[in-house]
Each structure stands twice: as C-alpha cells, then as structure tokens.
Design a protein around this motif. Structure first.
Motif, PDB file in Angstrom:
ATOM      1  N   SER A  43     -28.191  -9.925 -29.808  1.00 47.68           N
ATOM      2  CA  SER A  43     -26.808 -10.095 -29.362  1.00 47.68           C
ATOM      3  C   SER A  43     -25.919 -10.413 -30.557  1.00 47.68           C
ATOM      4  CB  SER A  43     -26.713 -11.219 -28.326  1.00 47.68           C
ATOM      5  OG  SER A  43     -25.370 -11.452 -27.943  1.00 47.68           O
ATOM      6  N   GLN A  44     -24.765  -9.710 -30.623  1.00 51.16           N
ATOM      7  CA  GLN A  44     -23.733  -9.960 -31.618  1.00 51.16           C
ATOM      8  C   GLN A  44     -24.309  -9.968 -33.045  1.00 51.16           C
ATOM      9  OE1 GLN A  44     -20.607  -9.929 -30.596  1.00 51.16           O
ATOM     10  NE2 GLN A  44     -21.326  -9.739 -28.489  1.00 51.16           N
ATOM     11  N   TRP A  45     -24.943  -8.864 -33.400  1.00 51.57           N
ATOM     12  CA  TRP A  45     -25.522  -8.743 -34.734  1.00 51.57           C
ATOM     13  C   TRP A  45     -24.576  -8.026 -35.681  1.00 51.57           C
ATOM     14  CZ3 TRP A  45     -29.792 -10.329 -37.406  1.00 51.57           C
ATOM     15  CH2 TRP A  45     -30.707 -11.111 -36.692  1.00 51.57           C
ATOM     16  N   GLN A  46     -24.559  -8.509 -36.921  1.00 51.27           N
ATOM     17  CA  GLN A  46     -23.810  -7.867 -37.992  1.00 51.27           C
ATOM     18  C   GLN A  46     -24.692  -7.815 -39.236  1.00 51.27           C
ATOM     19  OE1 GLN A  46     -19.824  -9.220 -38.767  1.00 51.27           O
ATOM     20  NE2 GLN A  46     -19.452  -9.786 -36.642  1.00 51.27           N
ATOM     21  N   LEU A  47     -24.794  -6.636 -39.831  1.00 53.86           N
ATOM     22  CA  LEU A  47     -25.575  -6.437 -41.044  1.00 53.86           C
ATOM     23  C   LEU A  47     -24.722  -5.694 -42.061  1.00 53.86           C
ATOM     24  CD1 LEU A  47     -28.953  -5.168 -39.495  1.00 53.86           C
ATOM     25  CD2 LEU A  47     -28.471  -7.477 -40.300  1.00 53.86           C
ATOM     26  N   SER A  48     -24.899  -6.014 -43.320  1.00 57.57           N
ATOM     27  CA  SER A  48     -24.220  -5.274 -44.380  1.00 57.57           C
ATOM     28  C   SER A  48     -25.187  -5.084 -45.538  1.00 57.57           C
ATOM     29  CB  SER A  48     -22.958  -6.014 -44.843  1.00 57.57           C
ATOM     30  OG  SER A  48     -23.291  -7.232 -45.466  1.00 57.57           O
ATOM     31  N   ALA A  49     -25.050  -3.948 -46.225  1.00 61.55           N
ATOM     32  CA  ALA A  49     -25.935  -3.631 -47.344  1.00 61.55           C
ATOM     33  C   ALA A  49     -25.210  -2.693 -48.297  1.00 61.55           C
ATOM     34  CB  ALA A  49     -27.227  -2.984 -46.848  1.00 61.55           C
ATOM     35  N   PRO A  50     -25.465  -2.797 -49.600  1.00 59.73           N
ATOM     36  CA  PRO A  50     -24.886  -1.845 -50.547  1.00 59.73           C
ATOM     37  C   PRO A  50     -25.346  -0.428 -50.215  1.00 59.73           C
ATOM     38  CG  PRO A  50     -25.828  -3.743 -51.693  1.00 59.73           C
ATOM     39  CD  PRO A  50     -26.268  -3.837 -50.265  1.00 59.73           C
ATOM     40  N   ALA A  51     -24.427   0.507 -50.246  1.00 57.77           N
ATOM     41  CA  ALA A  51     -24.768   1.883 -49.888  1.00 57.77           C
ATOM     42  C   ALA A  51     -25.846   2.445 -50.801  1.00 57.77           C
ATOM     43  CB  ALA A  51     -23.511   2.756 -49.949  1.00 57.77           C
TER      44      ALA A  51
END
Length: 247
Positions: free
Chosen positions: A101-109
């Motif tokens: 629930s309510q997940w956010q992920l970020s990563a360098p392209a």
C-alpha cells in the motif's frame, strides 16, 4: 476464577507485552536466511533499523521499519535506501502473501539500464519513479496492482554519436494472468518515437518488445545508430526486443 488470578494473568500479559515491545531488533538475526548478511541492528522489533544488508549482488545501505495498523490490521511501514541511489518507502502486511500500500520507489535511470541487455552501447540520464497505490505479491506472482505508474523524468540517452533527448516517459503497471509484472511504455519526442510493453517475473526474468521510429529532429549522425536496431518497415518503425534476468 478469582479476582487475584485474573489480575495476575493481566499483569503477566502486560509484562510479556512490554518485554516484546522493548525486544531488541537484533533478535531478527535468528530468522534472517543465512545468505542475507546484515552489518548492524538498532532499535526494537517494533521500531528499528538495520544497516548494510546484502543479498547476492544487491545491497541496502539502511532500512527502517515501524509496526503500525492498516485497515485495523497489523502492518509494517518501511523506508530504505541503497548505495546505487535507490530509495523506497511504503506499507506492507500479510503472511502467505504481501499486500502493498502507498509505495514509492526511485532509482537512477542508468542503474536500471545496467540491468538490461541492450543491442547498442548507451547510458541513461534522469530518474525513474514508481508509484503503487495497492497491490499484492503471492507465491504465484503479483496480483491486483492498482494505480501503478512509472515515470522517467528528465529522460535522456547518451550514445557514442551524441545525446538523444526524450520526453518524460510515462508507463502503466499491472499484473498479467501469469502473475508477472506487466509494463506498457510510450514516449514521443522530437528525436525519437518509442512504444513497447514487457513483463518482469518474480524470478527476475524479463522480456520487452516494441517499435521505435526516428523523430523529425533526430540528428543525421544518429541515423547509423538507429540502423543497428534493425530494418524499418513501410511506416518507418523498427521492431526491437530484449530479454534477460535481473538477478
């Protein structure tokens, strides 16, 4: 049952609860599989953190967690970061399956690009961001992903012949009938028109395919690079595909 016995049982339950509440996070070491290495623990079982978690070639610099409640059921909120610039946060609960629930992920392209087998030597710039409102991971795969979106901001590809400018790329995430994560991508910039779809399984195997076409402002020096992808059809589209395994 007498009042004294009831009070004694209540006091015992409260005492055990307090012991569990203050139990050190280090106790998790007992249940962590042998192939997962952790540098250190801090905090308690209910609110703690660990540092330097490594599994195969993947490493987390830090992971924080806190036991909470979601829809009146116990849940865990987690937040983590990795040395590669990967960050994530969200809530999960469940035993036989994980409800997200309510997940956010970020990563360098470019980190994501390094995990893929591509036919031409390129590097990627920008950041990939993933958002998921709700979803479920079962032993058979993913299920019922809602509100899954992938956004590649400030997208650009650097090639030996120059840079390819891309529009911000939007992708839609879902689950297919086989339980694999399905992704549909589309972008249209002055340099490049691209569309494609693919899947990623729980075992890390992926496959993607689509079409790519020159944009109206694509530099002439880039034409030979595009030709390496294949022959264009009557509409100027070149079919592309890639497959491999992430881990």
């Amino acid at each position: 049952m007498g009042n004294k016995v009831k009070k004694s049982i209540l006091l015992l339950v409260c005492y055990l609860f307090l012991l569990g509440w203050h139990a050190p996070a280090q106790l998790l070491q007992v249940v962590i599989p042998a192939d997962i290495k952790v540098g250190s623990f801090s905090g308690s079982l209910w609110q703690g953190s660990l540092r330097q978690l490594s599994w195969r070639s993947f490493m987390l610099e830090k992971l924080d967690w806190q036991v909470t409640f979601f829809s009146l059921l116990p849940a865990i909120t987690v937040e983590f970061r990795a040395p590669q610039g990967i960050q994530g946060a969200g809530t999960l609960r469940g035993w036989n399956s994980l409800q997200l629930s309510q997940w956010q992920l970020s990563a360098p392209a470019d980190w994501v690009r390094q995990q893929l087998s591509l036919p031409v030597p390129i590097t990627a710039q920008g950041t990939l961001q993933l958002r998921l409102q709700q979803g479920e991971i079962t032993p058979q795969g993913c299920r019922d992903f809602n509100g899954g979106q992938l956004n590649w901001q400030h997208a650009q590809l650097a090639t030996p012949l120059g840079d390819l400018d891309l529009a911000d790329i939007q992708g839609q995430l879902s689950c297919n009938e086989q339980g694999a994560l399905a992704l549909v991508l589309k972008q249209d910039s002055a340099h490049l028109n691209m569309m494609g779809r693919g899947t990623v399984g729980l075992d890390g195997r992926y496959q993607f395919s689509g079409q790519v076409r020159d944009g109206p402002a694509l530099p002439m020096v880039m034409k030979p690079l595009m030709a390496q992808l294949g022959r264009a059809n009557a509409q100027g589209q070149i079919d592309w595909q890639t497959q491999g395994r992430l881990f």
